[in-house]
Design an enzyme around this catalytic site. Structure first.
Site, PDB file in Angstrom:
ATOM      1  N   HIS A  78     -18.285  16.159 -19.887  1.00 30.16           N
ATOM      2  CA  HIS A  78     -19.145  17.306 -20.203  1.00 30.16           C
ATOM      3  C   HIS A  78     -18.354  18.612 -20.298  1.00 30.16           C
ATOM      4  CE1 HIS A  78     -23.126  15.221 -18.881  1.00 30.16           C
ATOM      5  NE2 HIS A  78     -22.692  14.824 -20.042  1.00 30.16           N
ATOM      6  N   GLU A 136     -23.161   5.407 -28.303  1.00 25.48           N
ATOM      7  CA  GLU A 136     -22.037   6.307 -28.053  1.00 25.48           C
ATOM      8  C   GLU A 136     -21.029   5.789 -27.034  1.00 25.48           C
ATOM      9  OE1 GLU A 136     -23.095   9.821 -25.727  1.00 25.48           O
ATOM     10  OE2 GLU A 136     -25.193   9.304 -26.003  1.00 25.48           O
TER      11      GLU A 136
HETATM   12  N1  GLY Z   1     -24.379  15.278 -26.044  1.00 23.12           N
HETATM   13  C1  GLY Z   1     -24.946  14.682 -24.919  1.00 23.12           C
HETATM   14  C2  GLY Z   1     -24.854  13.238 -24.958  1.00 23.12           C
HETATM   15  O1  GLY Z   1     -24.155  12.674 -25.783  1.00 23.12           O
HETATM   16  O2  GLY Z   1     -25.501  12.551 -24.217  1.00 23.12           O
HETATM   17 MN    MN Z   2     -25.732  11.390 -26.551  1.00 22.53          MN
HETATM   18 MN    MN Z   3     -23.521  13.609 -27.570  1.00 21.18          MN
END
Ligand code: GLY
Ligand code: MN
Ligand code: MN
Length: 438
Positions: free
Chosen positions: A242, A383
Site C-alpha cells: 500500500h 490481482e
Molecule cells: N487498489 C486496491 C486494491 O487493489 O485492492
Molecule cells: Mn484491487
Molecule cells: Mn488495485
C-alpha cells in the site's frame, strides 16, 4: 428523469425485500459525514455508497427514511440558503428533494430529531447500520428512546435493528447493465491513464510525475475522482503493497508498479500494471513478470458462473508456486509447498475482491460458511503478485527488490469472463512496445 427512475427502481426492490419480513419495516440511511482536513478546510466530499445507491443524492447532511408501509420515501436535506449557496454552490433543498429525487416528502435536516420518532414507530424491524457513524447512531438511538418513553407510542417501538446491508449489499453485488456501463467507462479512462504513464516513464523521473499523468488523464476524461489513492512504486517500493507516498526518483533498470483507477458515476476501476522504467525487462524481472502473468490469466479463467473467489485464488497460487519452483526460488513438491503456504512470503495477499461503488465492494464472500458461487453480474478483480523484499536473504541478490502485480477487473457472465479492463498492455511484448513508444 431516467436517473430518477433508476433510483426509484432500486428503492422498490429494497422495499419489497424489507416487506417480506415486516410489512411496516423502516430503513434509516444517512449521507457520508463531512470530514475536516485541517482548520476550516474539509476533505473532498464523496457521498456514502449505500445512500447514493438508493437516492442519487450527492449532498452532505442528508438522511433517507424508507417506510415499507405505503413505500414512503422521506428525505431530510439541507434547506436552500441564498447566503451559503454563494459559498458552497446550489442545494436541491426540500422542494428539490421531492421534485428531482423522488421523495414522497422532504424536510429540512434540522427537523430530523422531531420527525424521526414518528417515522420509525409501528415498525417491528428498523433497518439501520449501527456503528458506522457514532454521532448519527446517537440520533437514531434518541429517536428510539423517545418512542419507548412516550405513552401511546411505547408499544410501537421496533424490537429488531437489522443491518440494511443484508438486503442492500446483495443488491449492489450483482450489477445491472447501467452499472456495468459506468464500470466499462471507468475502465476505459483508466486504460488510457496507464498507457500514458507507460509511455512517459523514463529513468530519472519521480514517481509523482507518473501520478500526475494518471490524475490528468482521469480528470481530462471526465472522471470526478480517483477510486483510491494511486500507488506508484518504483524499485523496492513495488514490494510495499500500500505504498502511496510516490516520492522516489525512478532509476534505470528498475520496475515501476502502478495501481490506479478512477470513478465514473461513482463506480470504480482498479488496475495494476508493472513495467520497466527504461522500457525493457531484465532477465530476472521478466521471469517474475511471466509467472505473475500466467497466474493472472489462470485466475481470470476461473471467473466463471459457479466458480468462487477461492477457486480464483487457488488457480493463481498454483501458478505462482509452480513458477517459483521453476526458477529456483522455491524447491520441493508444488502441492506440498502450497499446503505449507511456502509461497506466502512472496505472495501474501488475496487474488480477488468485489468491485463496484466501492473499490473493495460490499457483499459477502461466503454463504453458510462456504465460498459463494459467482453469478452473472458480479464484478471481481484478479490481482496476483510476487514481491521479493530488498532484504530477502533466502534468494540470490539479483532477485531482491523486484515487485510485480497485474490486476484487471472482470465481469462474471454466462459466456465466461469479460475483462472490463482489457486493452491495458499486459504481455511482455505489449508492455515493452508501449513503454518504448513515445
Ligand atoms: N487498489 C486496491 C486494491 O487493489 O485492492
Ligand atoms: Mn484491487
Ligand atoms: Mn488495485
Amino acid at each position: 428523469m431516467a436517473e430518477g427512475n433508476l433510483f426509484a427502481q432500486r428503492r422498490d426492490a429494497f422495499f419489497q425485500a424489507m416487506s417480506a419480513r415486516d410489512p411496516k419495516a423502516v430503513a434509516v440511511i444517512s449521507s457520508a459525514p463531512v470530514a475536516i482536513r485541517n482548520n476550516d478546510v474539509e476533505h473532498d466530499y464523496r457521498q456514502d455508497s449505500d445512500f447514493y445507491y438508493l437516492s442519487g443524492f450527492e449532498e452532505p447532511e442528508s438522511v433517507l427514511v424508507l417506510q415499507a408501509n405505503g413505500r414512503k420515501v422521506t428525505m431530510f436535506v439541507r434547506p436552500r440558503d441564498a447566503e451559503r449557496e454563494v459559498w458552497d454552490g446550489a442545494r436541491a433543498g426540500v422542494d428539490g428533494a421531492v421534485s428531482a429525487f423522488g421523495a414522497s416528502q422532504a424536510f429540512a435536516i434540522g427537523e430530523l430529531a422531531s420527525k424521526l420518532p414518528g417515522l420509525m414507530e409501528h415498525a417491528e424491524r428498523l433497518y439501520y447500520r449501527v456503528g458506522r457513524d457514532r454521532s448519527f447512531d446517537e440520533k437514531v438511538f434518541s429517536a428510539l428512546e423517545s418512542i419507548r418513553r412516550t405513552k401511546g407510542t411505547r408499544d410501537n417501538c421496533p424490537y429488531e435493528i437489522v443491518d440494511p446491508g443484508s438486503i442492500l449489499h446483495e443488491m449492489r453485488l450483482r450489477k445491472s447493465d447501467g452499472e456495468i456501463e459506468c464500470m466499462r467507462r471507468a475502465a476505459s479512462i483508466t486504460k488510457e491513464a496507464h498507457i500514458a504513464a507507460m509511455r512517459a516513464a523514463k529513468p530519472g523521473m519521480f514517481e509523482y510525475e507518473l501520478e500526475a499523468i494518471l490524475l490528468e488523464t482521469f480528470r481530462k476524461r471526465g472522471s470526478p475522482r480517483v477510486a483510491y489513492g494511486s500507488i506508484v512504486g518504483s524499485g523496492p517500493n513495488a514490494t510495499t503493497l500500500h505504498y502511496t507516498a510516490n516520492t522516489r526518483k525512478m532509476l534505470d533498470g528498475e520496475l515501476v508498479l502502478i495501481d490506479a483507477g478512477c470513478e465514473v458515476g461513482f463506480y470504480a476501476s482498479d488496475v495494476t500494471r508493472t513495467f520497466p522504467v527504461n522500457g525493457r525487462f531484465s532477465k530476472e524481472q521478466r521471469a517474475i513478470y511471466e509467472i505473475v502473468l500466467a497466474a493472472q490469466l489462470a485466475g481470470i479463467d476461473a471467473v466463471r458462473v459457479g466458480s468462487t473467489n477461492e477457486h480464483i485464488h487457488r488457480a493463481a497460487v498454483e501458478a505462482v508456486t509452480s513458477g517459483l519452483v521453476r526458477i529456483g526460488l522455491l524447491s520441493g513438491s508444488v502441492t506440498e509447498l502450497i499446503e505449507k503456504e511456502k509461497y506466502k512470503p512472496f505472495f501474501m495477499h488475496g487474488t480477488a475482491h468485489w468491485l463496484g461503488l466501492d473499490v473493495h465492494d460490499v457483499g459477502r464472500y461466503k454463504s453458510a460458511g462456504a465460498a459463494r458461487p459467482l453469478q452473472p453480474g458480479m464484478v471481481t478483480t484478479v490481482e496476483p503478485g510476487i514481491y521479493i523484499a530488498e532484504n530477502c536473504t533466502t534468494v540470490a541478490p539479483e532477485w531482491r527488490g523486484i515487485g510485480v502485480r497485474i490486476e484487471d477487473d472482470v465481469l462474471v457472465t454466462e459466456h465466461g469472463p469479460d475483462v472490463l479492463t482489457r486493452g491495458v498492455p499486459k504481455t511482455v511484448d505489449e508492455v515493452e512496445s508501449t513503454c518504448l513508444a513515445s
